[in-house]
Design a protein around this motif. Sequence first.
Motif, PDB file in Angstrom:
ATOM      1  N   PRO A   1       0.807  -1.222   0.000  1.00  0.00           N
ATOM      2  CA  PRO A   1       0.000   0.000   0.000  1.00  0.00           C
ATOM      3  C   PRO A   1       0.846   1.282   0.000  1.00  0.00           C
ATOM      4  N   ILE A   2       1.917   1.301   0.792  1.00  0.00           N
ATOM      5  CA  ILE A   2       2.780   2.489   0.838  1.00  0.00           C
ATOM      6  C   ILE A   2       3.477   2.686  -0.501  1.00  0.00           C
ATOM      7  N   ASP A   3       3.961   1.603  -1.099  1.00  0.00           N
ATOM      8  CA  ASP A   3       4.611   1.714  -2.406  1.00  0.00           C
ATOM      9  C   ASP A   3       3.628   2.194  -3.471  1.00  0.00           C
ATOM     10  N   ALA A   4       2.373   1.734  -3.401  1.00  0.00           N
ATOM     11  CA  ALA A   4       1.361   2.199  -4.352  1.00  0.00           C
ATOM     12  C   ALA A   4       1.139   3.699  -4.185  1.00  0.00           C
ATOM     13  N   LEU A   5       1.070   4.170  -2.945  1.00  0.00           N
ATOM     14  CA  LEU A   5       0.937   5.611  -2.705  1.00  0.00           C
ATOM     15  C   LEU A   5       2.138   6.361  -3.270  1.00  0.00           C
TER      16      LEU A   5
ATOM     17  N   PRO B   1      -5.487  10.111   0.038  1.00  0.00           N
ATOM     18  CA  PRO B   1      -5.034   9.249  -1.061  1.00  0.00           C
ATOM     19  C   PRO B   1      -5.228   7.754  -0.813  1.00  0.00           C
ATOM     20  N   ALA B   2      -5.022   7.273   0.411  1.00  0.00           N
ATOM     21  CA  ALA B   2      -5.206   5.844   0.687  1.00  0.00           C
ATOM     22  C   ALA B   2      -6.648   5.422   0.418  1.00  0.00           C
ATOM     23  N   VAL B   3      -7.603   6.267   0.767  1.00  0.00           N
ATOM     24  CA  VAL B   3      -9.009   5.965   0.481  1.00  0.00           C
ATOM     25  C   VAL B   3      -9.261   6.041  -1.019  1.00  0.00           C
ATOM     26  N   MET B   4      -8.673   7.024  -1.677  1.00  0.00           N
ATOM     27  CA  MET B   4      -8.855   7.166  -3.117  1.00  0.00           C
ATOM     28  C   MET B   4      -8.337   5.940  -3.864  1.00  0.00           C
ATOM     29  N   LEU B   5      -7.212   5.372  -3.408  1.00  0.00           N
ATOM     30  CA  LEU B   5      -6.646   4.184  -4.047  1.00  0.00           C
ATOM     31  C   LEU B   5      -7.240   2.886  -3.500  1.00  0.00           C
ATOM     32  N   GLN B   6      -8.033   2.992  -2.443  1.00  0.00           N
ATOM     33  CA  GLN B   6      -8.633   1.832  -1.785  1.00  0.00           C
ATOM     34  C   GLN B   6      -7.580   0.888  -1.226  1.00  0.00           C
TER      35      GLN B   6
ATOM     36  N   GLY C   1      -4.659   4.888  13.430  1.00  0.00           N
ATOM     37  CA  GLY C   1      -3.337   4.412  13.060  1.00  0.00           C
ATOM     38  C   GLY C   1      -3.201   4.079  11.586  1.00  0.00           C
ATOM     39  N   LEU C   2      -4.231   4.373  10.785  1.00  0.00           N
ATOM     40  CA  LEU C   2      -4.171   4.060   9.358  1.00  0.00           C
ATOM     41  C   LEU C   2      -3.460   5.164   8.585  1.00  0.00           C
ATOM     42  N   VAL C   3      -2.631   4.741   7.642  1.00  0.00           N
ATOM     43  CA  VAL C   3      -1.941   5.678   6.758  1.00  0.00           C
ATOM     44  C   VAL C   3      -2.980   6.364   5.887  1.00  0.00           C
TER      45      VAL C   3
ATOM     46  N   GLU D   1      -5.195   0.021   2.388  1.00  0.00           N
ATOM     47  CA  GLU D   1      -5.183   0.195   3.834  1.00  0.00           C
ATOM     48  C   GLU D   1      -3.844  -0.295   4.371  1.00  0.00           C
ATOM     49  N   GLN D   2      -3.223   0.539   5.179  1.00  0.00           N
ATOM     50  CA  GLN D   2      -1.922   0.203   5.760  1.00  0.00           C
ATOM     51  C   GLN D   2      -1.888   0.768   7.169  1.00  0.00           C
ATOM     52  N   GLN D   3      -1.541  -0.061   8.114  1.00  0.00           N
ATOM     53  CA  GLN D   3      -1.386   0.381   9.493  1.00  0.00           C
ATOM     54  C   GLN D   3      -0.047   1.098   9.627  1.00  0.00           C
ATOM     55  N   TYR D   4      -0.048   2.223  10.310  1.00  0.00           N
ATOM     56  CA  TYR D   4       1.181   2.957  10.575  1.00  0.00           C
ATOM     57  C   TYR D   4       1.717   2.472  11.910  1.00  0.00           C
TER      58      TYR D   4
END
Length: 146
Positions: free
Chosen positions: A63-67, A124-129, A94-96, A131-134
């Motif tokens: 997810p982070i790499d996709a962002l 952006p995380a919601v826009m890309l659908q 705690g979600l990115v 989910e990543q815990q920080y």
Amino acid sequence: MKPDLQWAREELRRRDEADAAWLDGSLQGRPSFAEAELLHLQGIPSCHAWIVPEGPIPEHLSPIDALRRWQGGACAMCSARRGNLVVDHCHETGLVRGLLCRSCNALEPHSSAPSFVAYRSRPPAVMLQVEQQYGSPWDGFGATST
């Protein structure tokens, strides 16, 4: 045993092609920093003017790499491309949420400006659908209350 350098090169080429197919022009036509300032005055974060890639995110991307790939080095709030972007996250869940420049990341928790409110409601995380815990449960994120 000698590493298979040919396989590594082929795998990198395959991943680059998958990334390019997924992004397919979504990095084009993004607002400049000056245009993002005008969007901010209208209560719109820069990322809300970006084209969201269609189709599934390539399997090799976290997810982070996709962002990182989709944001292309641009701050989700102001489109700035100066310095490294930092990972913004919700301190309650705690979600990115996305990647911000240091200036916007410092402003984000204290700002009630409409553009920051809009960013928090649709980052952006919601826009890309994705989910990543920080962090981790050790940080208090993801822990269940009793």
